[in-house]
Design a protein around this motif. Structure first.
Motif, PDB file in Angstrom:
ATOM      1  N   UNK A  26     -52.283 -13.810 -16.362  1.00  0.00           N
ATOM      2  CA  UNK A  26     -51.070 -14.628 -16.411  1.00  0.00           C
ATOM      3  C   UNK A  26     -51.384 -16.082 -16.685  1.00  0.00           C
ATOM      4  N   UNK A  27     -52.449 -16.588 -16.086  1.00  0.00           N
ATOM      5  CA  UNK A  27     -52.863 -17.984 -16.292  1.00  0.00           C
ATOM      6  C   UNK A  27     -53.267 -18.200 -17.751  1.00  0.00           C
ATOM      7  N   UNK A  28     -53.978 -17.245 -18.325  1.00  0.00           N
ATOM      8  CA  UNK A  28     -54.389 -17.376 -19.731  1.00  0.00           C
ATOM      9  C   UNK A  28     -53.166 -17.407 -20.650  1.00  0.00           C
ATOM     10  N   UNK A  29     -52.201 -16.504 -20.408  1.00  0.00           N
ATOM     11  CA  UNK A  29     -50.976 -16.509 -21.228  1.00  0.00           C
ATOM     12  C   UNK A  29     -50.227 -17.825 -21.078  1.00  0.00           C
ATOM     13  N   UNK A  30     -50.149 -18.334 -19.849  1.00  0.00           N
ATOM     14  CA  UNK A  30     -49.450 -19.601 -19.616  1.00  0.00           C
ATOM     15  C   UNK A  30     -50.182 -20.759 -20.286  1.00  0.00           C
ATOM     16  N   UNK A  31     -51.520 -20.766 -20.215  1.00  0.00           N
ATOM     17  CA  UNK A  31     -52.301 -21.818 -20.875  1.00  0.00           C
ATOM     18  C   UNK A  31     -52.105 -21.776 -22.388  1.00  0.00           C
ATOM     19  N   UNK A  32     -52.071 -20.563 -22.952  1.00  0.00           N
ATOM     20  CA  UNK A  32     -51.846 -20.426 -24.396  1.00  0.00           C
ATOM     21  C   UNK A  32     -50.473 -20.959 -24.791  1.00  0.00           C
ATOM     22  N   UNK A  33     -49.460 -20.650 -23.986  1.00  0.00           N
ATOM     23  CA  UNK A  33     -48.107 -21.133 -24.260  1.00  0.00           C
ATOM     24  C   UNK A  33     -48.038 -22.650 -24.145  1.00  0.00           C
ATOM     25  N   UNK A  34     -48.672 -23.202 -23.114  1.00  0.00           N
ATOM     26  CA  UNK A  34     -48.697 -24.656 -22.936  1.00  0.00           C
ATOM     27  C   UNK A  34     -49.401 -25.328 -24.120  1.00  0.00           C
ATOM     28  N   UNK A  35     -50.473 -24.725 -24.603  1.00  0.00           N
ATOM     29  CA  UNK A  35     -51.189 -25.273 -25.756  1.00  0.00           C
ATOM     30  C   UNK A  35     -50.302 -25.289 -27.003  1.00  0.00           C
ATOM     31  N   UNK A  60     -49.410 -22.302 -15.710  1.00  0.00           N
ATOM     32  CA  UNK A  60     -49.631 -21.836 -14.339  1.00  0.00           C
ATOM     33  C   UNK A  60     -49.253 -20.364 -14.261  1.00  0.00           C
ATOM     34  N   UNK A  61     -49.615 -19.751 -13.142  1.00  0.00           N
ATOM     35  CA  UNK A  61     -49.258 -18.348 -12.919  1.00  0.00           C
ATOM     36  C   UNK A  61     -49.070 -18.114 -11.434  1.00  0.00           C
ATOM     37  N   UNK A  62     -48.172 -17.195 -11.112  1.00  0.00           N
ATOM     38  CA  UNK A  62     -48.000 -16.811  -9.711  1.00  0.00           C
ATOM     39  C   UNK A  62     -49.132 -15.855  -9.333  1.00  0.00           C
ATOM     40  N   UNK A  63     -49.268 -15.563  -8.069  1.00  0.00           N
ATOM     41  CA  UNK A  63     -50.321 -14.645  -7.623  1.00  0.00           C
ATOM     42  C   UNK A  63     -50.132 -13.248  -8.198  1.00  0.00           C
ATOM     43  N   UNK A  68     -46.068 -19.029 -16.237  1.00  0.00           N
ATOM     44  CA  UNK A  68     -45.020 -20.015 -16.484  1.00  0.00           C
ATOM     45  C   UNK A  68     -45.675 -21.335 -16.868  1.00  0.00           C
ATOM     46  N   UNK A  69     -44.892 -22.205 -17.471  1.00  0.00           N
ATOM     47  CA  UNK A  69     -45.394 -23.506 -17.907  1.00  0.00           C
ATOM     48  C   UNK A  69     -44.698 -24.580 -17.087  1.00  0.00           C
ATOM     49  N   UNK A  70     -45.491 -25.409 -16.441  1.00  0.00           N
ATOM     50  CA  UNK A  70     -44.964 -26.531 -15.667  1.00  0.00           C
ATOM     51  C   UNK A  70     -44.795 -27.709 -16.613  1.00  0.00           C
ATOM     52  N   UNK A  71     -43.579 -28.191 -16.748  1.00  0.00           N
ATOM     53  CA  UNK A  71     -43.278 -29.257 -17.703  1.00  0.00           C
ATOM     54  C   UNK A  71     -43.417 -30.650 -17.109  1.00  0.00           C
ATOM     55  N   UNK A  72     -43.376 -30.769 -15.793  1.00  0.00           N
ATOM     56  CA  UNK A  72     -43.449 -32.082 -15.164  1.00  0.00           C
ATOM     57  C   UNK A  72     -42.146 -32.839 -15.354  1.00  0.00           C
ATOM     58  N   UNK A  73     -42.170 -34.109 -15.041  1.00  0.00           N
ATOM     59  CA  UNK A  73     -41.012 -34.977 -15.211  1.00  0.00           C
ATOM     60  C   UNK A  73     -41.080 -35.605 -16.600  1.00  0.00           C
TER      61      UNK A  73
END
Length: 96
Positions: A26-35, A60-63, A68-73
């Motif tokens: 999940x973290x890898x998929x989220x990192x790819x999406x964020x990239x 990021x990824x849940x356990x 998911x992608x954290x967008x921040x402010x």
């Protein structure tokens, strides 16, 4: 323990490793999406990591492994630029 693994049941070690593997995937998929999102924003002239443009963007990824992608402010000027781009894209699509 030996009998349970002989019968094909999940051992304690395997049970612990499965959520870890799901999280890593999940973290890898989220990192790819964020990239990919970072690349799109760069093409639009929005700099990720710049405090005045887009300070944070992280995969990021849940356990359980849900990515998911954290967008921040995001500053209002950047939000307006994105909204304008989306409105333009939608109107161009409708014009076709």
């Amino acid at each position: 323990m030996l009998i349970s693994s002989f019968l094909g049941m999940t051992t304690d070690i395997e049970a612990v490793a499965q959520p870890s593997d799901a999280f890593a995937a999940g973290k890898k998929r989220a990192d790819d999406t964020a990239f990919m999102l970072d690349r799109v924003l760069t093409e639009m002239g929005i700099r990720v990591g710049d405090r005045d443009s887009w300070p944070q963007l992280q995969g990021r990824a849940s356990l359980s492994g849900e990515p998911y992608v954290y967008l921040g402010t995001v500053p209002m000027a950047t939000v307006r630029k994105l909204i304008d781009a989306l409105i333009y894209a939608h109107s161009a699509k409708r014009a076709r």
